[in-house]
Scaffold this motif. Structure first.
Motif, mmCIF file in Angstrom:
data_model
loop_
_atom_site.group_PDB
_atom_site.id
_atom_site.type_symbol
_atom_site.label_atom_id
_atom_site.label_comp_id
_atom_site.label_asym_id
_atom_site.label_seq_id
_atom_site.Cartn_x
_atom_site.Cartn_y
_atom_site.Cartn_z
ATOM 1 N N VAL A 45 4.238 2.575 34.536
ATOM 2 C CA VAL A 45 5.167 2.009 35.513
ATOM 3 C C VAL A 45 4.799 2.502 36.912
ATOM 4 O O VAL A 45 4.805 1.738 37.875
ATOM 5 N N GLY A 46 4.450 3.780 37.029
ATOM 6 C CA GLY A 46 4.032 4.350 38.310
ATOM 7 C C GLY A 46 2.789 3.680 38.858
ATOM 8 O O GLY A 46 2.710 3.364 40.055
ATOM 9 N N HIS A 47 1.809 3.434 37.995
ATOM 10 C CA HIS A 47 0.582 2.739 38.412
ATOM 11 C C HIS A 47 0.900 1.325 38.896
ATOM 12 O O HIS A 47 0.370 0.874 39.907
ATOM 13 N N TYR A 48 1.746 0.645 38.158
ATOM 14 C CA TYR A 48 2.143 -0.724 38.502
ATOM 15 C C TYR A 48 2.837 -0.748 39.871
ATOM 16 O O TYR A 48 2.506 -1.557 40.734
ATOM 17 N N LEU A 49 3.778 0.172 40.072
ATOM 18 C CA LEU A 49 4.496 0.250 41.340
ATOM 19 C C LEU A 49 3.544 0.557 42.493
ATOM 20 O O LEU A 49 3.614 -0.074 43.554
ATOM 21 N N PHE A 128 18.898 2.318 37.300
ATOM 22 C CA PHE A 128 19.006 2.566 35.860
ATOM 23 C C PHE A 128 18.491 1.387 35.060
ATOM 24 O O PHE A 128 18.682 0.232 35.446
ATOM 25 N N SER A 129 17.867 1.708 33.926
ATOM 26 C CA SER A 129 17.470 0.670 32.981
ATOM 27 C C SER A 129 18.143 0.966 31.647
ATOM 28 O O SER A 129 18.592 2.085 31.399
ATOM 29 N N HIS A 130 18.175 -0.032 30.806
ATOM 30 C CA HIS A 130 18.765 0.150 29.486
ATOM 31 C C HIS A 130 17.677 0.505 28.483
ATOM 32 O O HIS A 130 16.570 -0.025 28.519
ATOM 33 N N THR A 131 18.000 1.415 27.603
ATOM 34 C CA THR A 131 17.163 1.714 26.440
ATOM 35 C C THR A 131 18.072 2.283 25.360
ATOM 36 O O THR A 131 19.089 2.917 25.663
ATOM 37 N N ASP A 132 17.710 2.036 24.122
ATOM 38 C CA ASP A 132 18.511 2.561 23.016
ATOM 39 C C ASP A 132 18.143 4.000 22.694
ATOM 40 O O ASP A 132 18.905 4.700 22.049
ATOM 41 N N GLU A 133 16.966 4.418 23.162
ATOM 42 C CA GLU A 133 16.459 5.739 22.796
ATOM 43 C C GLU A 133 15.779 6.383 23.999
ATOM 44 O O GLU A 133 15.141 5.703 24.792
ATOM 45 N N THR A 134 15.930 7.717 24.142
ATOM 46 C CA THR A 134 15.321 8.396 25.287
ATOM 47 C C THR A 134 14.533 9.651 24.914
ATOM 48 O O THR A 134 13.980 10.298 25.792
ATOM 49 N N LEU A 149 10.999 -4.132 34.889
ATOM 50 C CA LEU A 149 11.936 -5.063 35.503
ATOM 51 C C LEU A 149 12.483 -4.482 36.816
ATOM 52 O O LEU A 149 12.538 -5.189 37.836
ATOM 53 N N LEU A 150 12.856 -3.211 36.818
ATOM 54 C CA LEU A 150 13.343 -2.565 38.045
ATOM 55 C C LEU A 150 12.288 -2.611 39.150
ATOM 56 O O LEU A 150 12.604 -2.888 40.313
ATOM 57 N N VAL A 151 11.036 -2.344 38.788
ATOM 58 C CA VAL A 151 9.949 -2.383 39.773
ATOM 59 C C VAL A 151 9.819 -3.795 40.342
ATOM 60 O O VAL A 151 9.723 -3.976 41.564
ATOM 61 N N ASP A 152 9.842 -4.810 39.487
ATOM 62 C CA ASP A 152 9.738 -6.187 39.971
ATOM 63 C C ASP A 152 10.902 -6.544 40.897
ATOM 64 O O ASP A 152 10.710 -7.199 41.927
#
Length: 168
Positions: A45-49, A128-134, A149-152
């Motif tokens: 995600v960091g690379h994409y951003l 914040f993003s949604h995830t069922d597990e962290t 999605l947040l980055v976009d």
């Protein structure tokens, strides 16, 4: 699995406000430098951003090597923005960085899952993003689709801000 991904995207949309996206875009656009830091699978995600910000002409650095985290925090000033990405929001190295740059009065934007976490407490803007597990210690193959999605959404908001400023 398809339905699970669809629900995760819809829940992430419900967690992010236009106000937070606008604030993050404004902070990024007025920053002297933008630093990005992530660990594990969140590094993608960091690379994409970083790629998208550079393509918009925004001066940014993705801190890929954690041995440099101490060095880069020494360079940070109040005119910089630090984007910290952590699924749990409790990654020790990320928290240590957040604490240091917060004391230097730099703006912090956090991308975390929607739960109580330490990183969000240091952030000026919390996305914040949604995830069922962290729990990435056991399994770091947890989807980061919400982060992408947040980055976009952030990049789209920055583009809107740039478009408005060129019309003025």
């Amino acid at each position: 699995m398809r339905e699970n991904k669809k629900q995760s995207i819809e829940k992430t949309f419900s967690l992010v406000s236009d106000n937070d996206l606008t604030r993050s875009a404004e902070e990024i656009l007025k920053a002297k430098n933008v630093f990005i830091m992530a660990r594990g699978t969140s590094k993608a995600v960091g690379h994409y951003l970083e790629h998208l910000l550079f393509s918009l002409g925004i001066h940014c650095f993705f801190i890929k090597d954690y041995n440099l985290s101490e060095s880069f925090t020494n360079l940070v000033t109040k005119d910089d923005v630090i984007i910290l990405i952590s699924l749990s929001g409790n990654t020790k190295k990320i928290i240590d960085t957040a604490r240091k740059v917060h004391m230097k009065k730099a703006k912090v934007i956090s991308l975390t899952s929607f739960q109580s976490n330490i990183l969000a407490s240091y952030a000026d803007v919390r996305l914040f993003s949604h995830t069922d597990e962290t729990d990435t210690k056991r399994d770091d193959s947890i989807s980061r689709i919400g982060f992408f999605l947040l980055v976009d959404l952030m990049i789209g908001t920055i583009k809107e801000q740039l478009s408005i400023s060129t019309k003025i």
